[in-house]
Design an enzyme around this catalytic site. Structure first.
Site, PDB file in Angstrom:
ATOM      1  N   LYS A  12       0.847  -1.202   0.000  1.00 22.09           N
ATOM      2  CA  LYS A  12       0.000   0.000   0.000  1.00 22.09           C
ATOM      3  C   LYS A  12       0.870   1.234   0.000  1.00 22.09           C
ATOM      4  O   LYS A  12       2.036   1.236   0.414  1.00 22.09           O
ATOM      5  CB  LYS A  12      -0.958   0.009   1.202  1.00 22.09           C
ATOM      6  CG  LYS A  12      -0.297   0.012   2.586  1.00 22.09           C
ATOM      7  CD  LYS A  12       0.047   1.380   3.128  1.00 22.09           C
ATOM      8  CE  LYS A  12       0.678   1.273   4.515  1.00 22.09           C
ATOM      9  NZ  LYS A  12       1.295   2.537   4.973  1.00 22.09           N
ATOM     10  N   ASP A 130      -4.090  -1.068   9.430  1.00 22.95           N
ATOM     11  CA  ASP A 130      -4.058  -1.149   7.971  1.00 22.95           C
ATOM     12  C   ASP A 130      -4.732  -2.403   7.428  1.00 22.95           C
ATOM     13  O   ASP A 130      -5.010  -2.473   6.225  1.00 22.95           O
ATOM     14  CB  ASP A 130      -2.609  -1.124   7.464  1.00 22.95           C
ATOM     15  CG  ASP A 130      -1.980   0.252   7.514  1.00 22.95           C
ATOM     16  OD1 ASP A 130      -2.728   1.252   7.533  1.00 22.95           O
ATOM     17  OD2 ASP A 130      -0.739   0.332   7.539  1.00 22.95           O
TER      18      ASP A 130
END
Length: 273
Positions: A12, A130
Site C-alpha cells: 500500500k 491497515d
C-alpha cells in the site's frame, strides 16, 4: 489437509497521512488516503492439522489471523500458510498487514460456513489499523484510528517510483508516533484534515494529487530529489523510510530511477493496483 489456495497480497501507499491527537484507546486519530500497488507478496493457505506459517520466519500477523479464524470455527479447523515475501520489511508499505488480510480471505474461503464481510473486517481491525484496507478494493479514505474506510474515486493512471534510502533503517512505528507526540505534531489537526478532505473533492487528474497535504509522521530526504527529477508528488509512505514519487508515465519514473541508482539501496517501479 486440503489443497492450497493462493492470493496476491499487495503493498500500500499512503498518498496522504494526517495525524491528530491520541485517543482514549491509546491510538491516534488519523485521516489517510490509501492506495494499493502492484508490488505484492504471495500468500497461500490450506487446512492443516496444526497452525503453521512457513516461508517467512518473522511473521506474527498471519499466524494471529489464522488463530482468529480457527477460534471462529470453534477450534475445529486449523490452517497452514506459506508466504512468498516480495514487499520489503519495515518500509511503510504495509506488507505484514496485507499478508494478514490475504490469510483472512483465504482461510475464510476454506471454512464450512464463511464469515460475512463485516465480521471479517472486525477481525482485521483487531490485528492492525491497515489490515481492513486490504480487504477492500480500490483507494480508500481511512479515518478514526484508520480502520473506518470510505471508497474514493481517484485517478490511477500514473507510475510510482519507490526508493529505499541507503543506510536508513525504519524506527519502530511506536517510536515514530512517540516522536510525533513529543513535537506536538497533533496541533491544528482539524485544519489539516479539512484541507485533505477538500482536496479529495477536487482531484480529477493525477497531478491533482500533488495538492494533498504531506505525511505528518515521516519525511524523506529523497522527496525533494524526486520532485526535481520530475515527480508531480513525492513523500514518504506510512512511517517510512521508503519514499515515493508519482510520475505521469513509466518512462519518467525510469529516468528518475537511473539518476538515483547509486544513492539508494533499492528501487521499484509499480502502478496503482
Amino acid at each position: 489437509m486440503s489443497e492450497w489456495v493462493s492470493f496476491e497480497a499487495p503493498a500500500k501507499l499512503n498518498l496522504a497521512l494526517v495525524v491528530g491527537p491520541m485517543r482514549s484507546d491509546g491510538k491516534h486519530e488519523v485521516a489517510t488516503v490509501l492506495e494499493r500497488l502492484t508490488l505484492a507478496d504471495n500468500v497461500t493457505v490450506r487446512r492443516a492439522e496444526s497452525t503453521r506459517v512457513i516461508g517467512f520466519e518473522e511473521d506474527t500477523l498471519v499466524r494471529a489471523a489464522l488463530e482468529q479464524m480457527t477460534a471462529r470455527s470453534g477450534g475445529s479447523i486449523r490452517f497452514e500458510a506459506h508466504i512468498d515475501k516480495r514487499i520489503p520489511l519495515a518500509a511503510g508499505l504495509g506488507g505484514g498487514s496485507s499478508d494478514a488480510a490475504a490469510a483472512l480471505r483465504l482461510s475464510n474461503d476454506l471454512l464450512d460456513e464463511p464469515l460475512a464481510q463485516d465480521d471479517l473486517e472486525a477481525i482485521a481491525a483487531s490485528l492492525g489499523a491497515d489490515v481492513p484496507f486490504f480487504l477492500r478494493d480500490g483507494p480508500q479514505l481511512g479515518t478514526g484510528d484508520g480502520t473506518t474506510l470510505a471508497e474514493l474515486e481517484l485517478p490511477r493512471d500514473y507510475s510510482v517510483l519507490l526508493a529505499l534510502p541507503n543506510g536508513v533503517a525504519k524506527s519502530s512505528t511506536a517510536g515514530v508516533y512517540a516522536a510525533f507526540d513529543a513535537r506536538r505534531g497533533e496541533a491544528r489537526f482539524a485544519e489539516r484534515r479539512t484541507r485533505l478532505l477538500e482536496t479529495l473533492g477536487d482531484v480529477d487528474a493525477p497531478n491533482g494529487l500533488a495538492r494533498l497535504p504531506p505525511n505528518d509522521l515521516a519525511s524523506s530526504p529523497l522527496a525533494d530529489e524526486l520532485l526535481r527529477l520530475g515527480a508531480f508528488r513525492a513523500d514518504a509512505t506510512g512511517a517510512g523510510p521508503v519514499a515515493y514519487g508519482l510520475f505521469v508515465d513509466r518512462d519518467g519514473a525510469e529516468r528518475a530511477r537511473a539518476s538515483l541508482e547509486t544513492r539508494v539501496a533499492r528501487t521499484w517501479i509499480v502502478e496503482p493496483g
